[in-house]
Design a protein around this motif. Sequence first.
Motif, PDB file in Angstrom:
ATOM      1  N   ASP A  21       0.860  -1.190   0.000  1.00  0.00           N
ATOM      2  CA  ASP A  21       0.000   0.000   0.000  1.00  0.00           C
ATOM      3  C   ASP A  21       0.892   1.235   0.000  1.00  0.00           C
ATOM      4  O   ASP A  21       1.928   1.277   0.678  1.00  0.00           O
ATOM      5  CB  ASP A  21      -0.897   0.010   1.236  1.00  0.00           C
ATOM      6  CG  ASP A  21      -1.834  -1.183   1.272  1.00  0.00           C
ATOM      7  OD1 ASP A  21      -2.400  -1.521   0.223  1.00  0.00           O
ATOM      8  OD2 ASP A  21      -1.974  -1.791   2.353  1.00  0.00           O
ATOM      9  N   ILE A  23       0.918   5.745  -0.322  1.00  0.00           N
ATOM     10  CA  ILE A  23       0.227   7.030  -0.394  1.00  0.00           C
ATOM     11  C   ILE A  23       1.226   8.151  -0.170  1.00  0.00           C
ATOM     12  O   ILE A  23       2.136   8.038   0.664  1.00  0.00           O
ATOM     13  CB  ILE A  23      -0.922   7.104   0.636  1.00  0.00           C
ATOM     14  CG1 ILE A  23      -1.796   8.345   0.375  1.00  0.00           C
ATOM     15  CG2 ILE A  23      -0.394   7.066   2.070  1.00  0.00           C
ATOM     16  CD1 ILE A  23      -3.117   8.327   1.133  1.00  0.00           C
ATOM     17  N   TRP A  35      -0.254   8.090  10.925  1.00  0.00           N
ATOM     18  CA  TRP A  35      -0.428   7.147   9.829  1.00  0.00           C
ATOM     19  C   TRP A  35       0.309   5.836  10.088  1.00  0.00           C
ATOM     20  O   TRP A  35      -0.039   4.808   9.496  1.00  0.00           O
ATOM     21  CB  TRP A  35       0.065   7.761   8.524  1.00  0.00           C
ATOM     22  CG  TRP A  35      -0.815   8.868   8.007  1.00  0.00           C
ATOM     23  CD1 TRP A  35      -1.858   9.460   8.652  1.00  0.00           C
ATOM     24  CD2 TRP A  35      -0.711   9.505   6.741  1.00  0.00           C
ATOM     25  NE1 TRP A  35      -2.415  10.443   7.872  1.00  0.00           N
ATOM     26  CE2 TRP A  35      -1.727  10.499   6.683  1.00  0.00           C
ATOM     27  CE3 TRP A  35       0.124   9.387   5.655  1.00  0.00           C
ATOM     28  CZ2 TRP A  35      -1.902  11.328   5.568  1.00  0.00           C
ATOM     29  CZ3 TRP A  35      -0.034  10.200   4.540  1.00  0.00           C
ATOM     30  CH2 TRP A  35      -1.050  11.159   4.509  1.00  0.00           C
ATOM     31  N   SER A  38      -2.394   4.003  11.894  1.00  0.00           N
ATOM     32  CA  SER A  38      -3.719   4.080  11.271  1.00  0.00           C
ATOM     33  C   SER A  38      -3.528   4.550   9.829  1.00  0.00           C
ATOM     34  O   SER A  38      -3.657   5.738   9.522  1.00  0.00           O
ATOM     35  CB  SER A  38      -4.623   5.044  12.045  1.00  0.00           C
ATOM     36  OG  SER A  38      -5.918   5.119  11.466  1.00  0.00           O
ATOM     37  N   PRO A  40      -3.882   5.687   6.214  1.00  0.00           N
ATOM     38  CA  PRO A  40      -5.038   6.439   5.695  1.00  0.00           C
ATOM     39  C   PRO A  40      -5.711   5.752   4.514  1.00  0.00           C
ATOM     40  O   PRO A  40      -5.110   4.950   3.798  1.00  0.00           O
ATOM     41  CB  PRO A  40      -4.398   7.767   5.257  1.00  0.00           C
ATOM     42  CG  PRO A  40      -2.984   7.415   4.937  1.00  0.00           C
ATOM     43  CD  PRO A  40      -2.594   6.357   5.913  1.00  0.00           C
ATOM     44  N   GLU A  41      -6.962   6.076   4.312  1.00  0.00           N
ATOM     45  CA  GLU A  41      -7.683   5.617   3.129  1.00  0.00           C
ATOM     46  C   GLU A  41      -7.156   6.365   1.904  1.00  0.00           C
ATOM     47  O   GLU A  41      -6.542   7.417   2.013  1.00  0.00           O
ATOM     48  CB  GLU A  41      -9.175   5.875   3.296  1.00  0.00           C
ATOM     49  CG  GLU A  41      -9.810   5.082   4.430  1.00  0.00           C
ATOM     50  CD  GLU A  41     -11.298   5.351   4.541  1.00  0.00           C
ATOM     51  OE1 GLU A  41     -11.802   6.194   3.761  1.00  0.00           O
ATOM     52  OE2 GLU A  41     -11.952   4.732   5.402  1.00  0.00           O
ATOM     53  N   GLY A  42      -7.422   5.801   0.755  1.00  0.00           N
ATOM     54  CA  GLY A  42      -7.005   6.457  -0.488  1.00  0.00           C
ATOM     55  C   GLY A  42      -5.667   5.979  -1.013  1.00  0.00           C
ATOM     56  O   GLY A  42      -5.154   6.540  -1.994  1.00  0.00           O
ATOM     57  N   SER A  43      -5.094   4.957  -0.364  1.00  0.00           N
ATOM     58  CA  SER A  43      -3.811   4.447  -0.841  1.00  0.00           C
ATOM     59  C   SER A  43      -4.009   3.645  -2.122  1.00  0.00           C
ATOM     60  O   SER A  43      -5.117   3.227  -2.455  1.00  0.00           O
ATOM     61  CB  SER A  43      -3.156   3.581   0.227  1.00  0.00           C
ATOM     62  OG  SER A  43      -3.910   2.411   0.446  1.00  0.00           O
ATOM     63  N   ARG A  44      -2.908   3.431  -2.822  1.00  0.00           N
ATOM     64  CA  ARG A  44      -2.918   2.582  -4.003  1.00  0.00           C
ATOM     65  C   ARG A  44      -1.803   1.559  -3.882  1.00  0.00           C
ATOM     66  O   ARG A  44      -0.964   1.661  -2.996  1.00  0.00           O
ATOM     67  CB  ARG A  44      -2.751   3.412  -5.282  1.00  0.00           C
ATOM     68  CG  ARG A  44      -1.486   4.253  -5.329  1.00  0.00           C
ATOM     69  CD  ARG A  44      -1.380   4.985  -6.653  1.00  0.00           C
ATOM     70  NE  ARG A  44      -0.380   6.030  -6.650  1.00  0.00           N
ATOM     71  CZ  ARG A  44       0.482   6.235  -7.635  1.00  0.00           C
ATOM     72  NH1 ARG A  44       0.495   5.431  -8.677  1.00  0.00           N
ATOM     73  NH2 ARG A  44       1.342   7.242  -7.583  1.00  0.00           N
ATOM     74  N   LYS A  45      -1.808   0.580  -4.765  1.00  0.00           N
ATOM     75  CA  LYS A  45      -0.772  -0.432  -4.732  1.00  0.00           C
ATOM     76  C   LYS A  45       0.478   0.069  -5.456  1.00  0.00           C
ATOM     77  O   LYS A  45       0.395   0.755  -6.482  1.00  0.00           O
ATOM     78  CB  LYS A  45      -1.263  -1.732  -5.385  1.00  0.00           C
ATOM     79  CG  LYS A  45      -2.378  -2.415  -4.609  1.00  0.00           C
ATOM     80  CD  LYS A  45      -1.924  -2.842  -3.217  1.00  0.00           C
ATOM     81  CE  LYS A  45      -3.022  -3.558  -2.460  1.00  0.00           C
ATOM     82  NZ  LYS A  45      -2.580  -3.959  -1.095  1.00  0.00           N
ATOM     83  N   ARG A  68       3.032   0.383   3.195  1.00  0.00           N
ATOM     84  CA  ARG A  68       2.573  -0.589   4.191  1.00  0.00           C
ATOM     85  C   ARG A  68       2.473  -1.986   3.586  1.00  0.00           C
ATOM     86  O   ARG A  68       2.025  -2.161   2.448  1.00  0.00           O
ATOM     87  CB  ARG A  68       1.197  -0.211   4.742  1.00  0.00           C
ATOM     88  CG  ARG A  68       0.680  -1.225   5.786  1.00  0.00           C
ATOM     89  CD  ARG A  68      -0.691  -0.854   6.310  1.00  0.00           C
ATOM     90  NE  ARG A  68      -1.711  -0.897   5.254  1.00  0.00           N
ATOM     91  CZ  ARG A  68      -3.008  -0.682   5.487  1.00  0.00           C
ATOM     92  NH1 ARG A  68      -3.427  -0.379   6.711  1.00  0.00           N
ATOM     93  NH2 ARG A  68      -3.886  -0.739   4.490  1.00  0.00           N
TER      94      ARG A  68
END
Length: 568
Positions: A21, A23, A35, A38, A40-45, A68
């Motif tokens: 993951d 971002i 972070w 926790s 964050p949302e909005g991650s990409r591969k 991550r």
Amino acid sequence: MIRAFQQHSLRATRLLDGLWDFITDSDNKGMEEGWASSFPEGSRKHVVPSCWNNELGTYDYIGAAWYRTYFDNLQEANIRLVFEGILHHADVYVDGQHIGYHFGGFTSFSVVLPHLAQGKHELVIRVDNTVDWQTLPTDIADWHSYGGIIRSIELQELPDVYIDSMKIDYQLKDAAADIQLQVQLRSLSKEACQVEVQASTEGHSFSSSQVDVAAGASTTLTLHGKLDNVRRWEVGEPALYTFTVQAGEDDLIDRTGFRTVEVQGSDILLNGKKVYLQGVNRHEEHPEWGFAFPPKLMLKDLDILTDMGCNIVRGSHYPQSQFWIDLLDEHGMLLWSEIPMWGCFMSRETLASPIFIERGIHMLEEMITRDYHHPSIIFWGAHNEIDTLTEEALELTKAFVGKIRSMDSSRLVTYATMHPEEDIVLSYFDVIGINKYYGWYEGSVDGFSTMLKNYYTNAEKHGAGGKPVIMSEFGAAGIFGDAGWEPRLFSEDYQADVVTRALKIFRDDPRIVGTLIWHFADIRVDVRSDRPYFRDRARSFNNKGLLSEYRKPKLAYRLVKEIYRSGR
């Protein structure tokens, strides 16, 4: 792959490479917002290893980004995480806890997690490729400021007493080698332990030893051995010896080659024989992969170097991957290795900065420690194109060269000067590298002759008159496919004319012992609309490569190959 051979048979290892993951953190708020625990949302591969500046949307991104992934422990275990290269600042978190920080994108570091619980664990890394006037490299360097996890990450499971390091030293006398293996053990146990340490190479066993290791402590021991009828490592004839150390339930495998390198008068001797060095400067970079250079392309680059008739390559301008250096070892190709200290625009304030000097010394230590056993490396490079007319550069040179010599007396110490006619640090080095670009930045190619005459006068003045000289950078830009009826700037014809005329001058000078053309293949550089630097870099590339960025040969490559392979 981290190495070209397996370093462990007993120790369990696995790579954490793959899809992570990812971002970006352009507002630099990730640490404050937690972070690490926790994500964050909005991650990409994102693929690890890779550079984010080769991806859509982050092509020019400079700043922080977060990665991550997860790993599993089938049972409680001692875990060691080895990071081969992260550009440039790395903060490592496991299960939300900060466990380490490292600065420096081109050398490895590791963290140990004793008695990590069974189950699934989260690994988060904050990466920041921001550079400034006190980093190495600084914020002005003649290559692109890539960011990312550029080399593999390995997870190792350690026994309670494990081998932390091994150092192989030797003295050669005729065909015999007296060998010392310095082995460092570390305990993660809560109780004192006794382990048997033994080592072998080529079927020959060293004296074994029973070692007591206190709880939570480290200890170092030296094993001695002798090999007869040693095959020496030579250019094009690389004899390599694999060493295995076993301590209780752990092992460590490394290899080296036996050879000597020294200066005699104005000559460089490899195994007592004069060697004339002919090669190129090479960035470990490609437009599709950046600095996350894949092994398949390393093999192709090595084939091209061999085809050209090179016997040496300069690792410009940073420690290159261990896999690449393993390949050089295996193929009998020499290497000049250096830290990322490109100083063409470096201020006197930077040269005198305590944190800058400290970072440089630390990078030298990491480079030499990591690569000590590679027989291909014959030069440690201290710095490149700094202002060696100044007292600040002189004091920095003393510190850097002192560090190198304190760690390794078996190799030669060098650097590249762009001020050969006035340089004041010449006497501190074994071999002098000269970077000059007559025919491109300065006058005509004939200017090399006058420059060299003035250099020799200056060298005598500073007690360096007899030192070997390598033309460590010279060349001109040539855009692939741009040809005409006569040489003109940026054409393949002009580049070929400059390089071949310069080689004629250098090869006719008996005091010059080698040439390293700038450079192997075109590379992406840091051209920005809001900065005045490198505006002569057409296409946003340094176009002085003998090959295009996609390894297509230019006219200069074919002519250099003819000169290098013929010996003329």
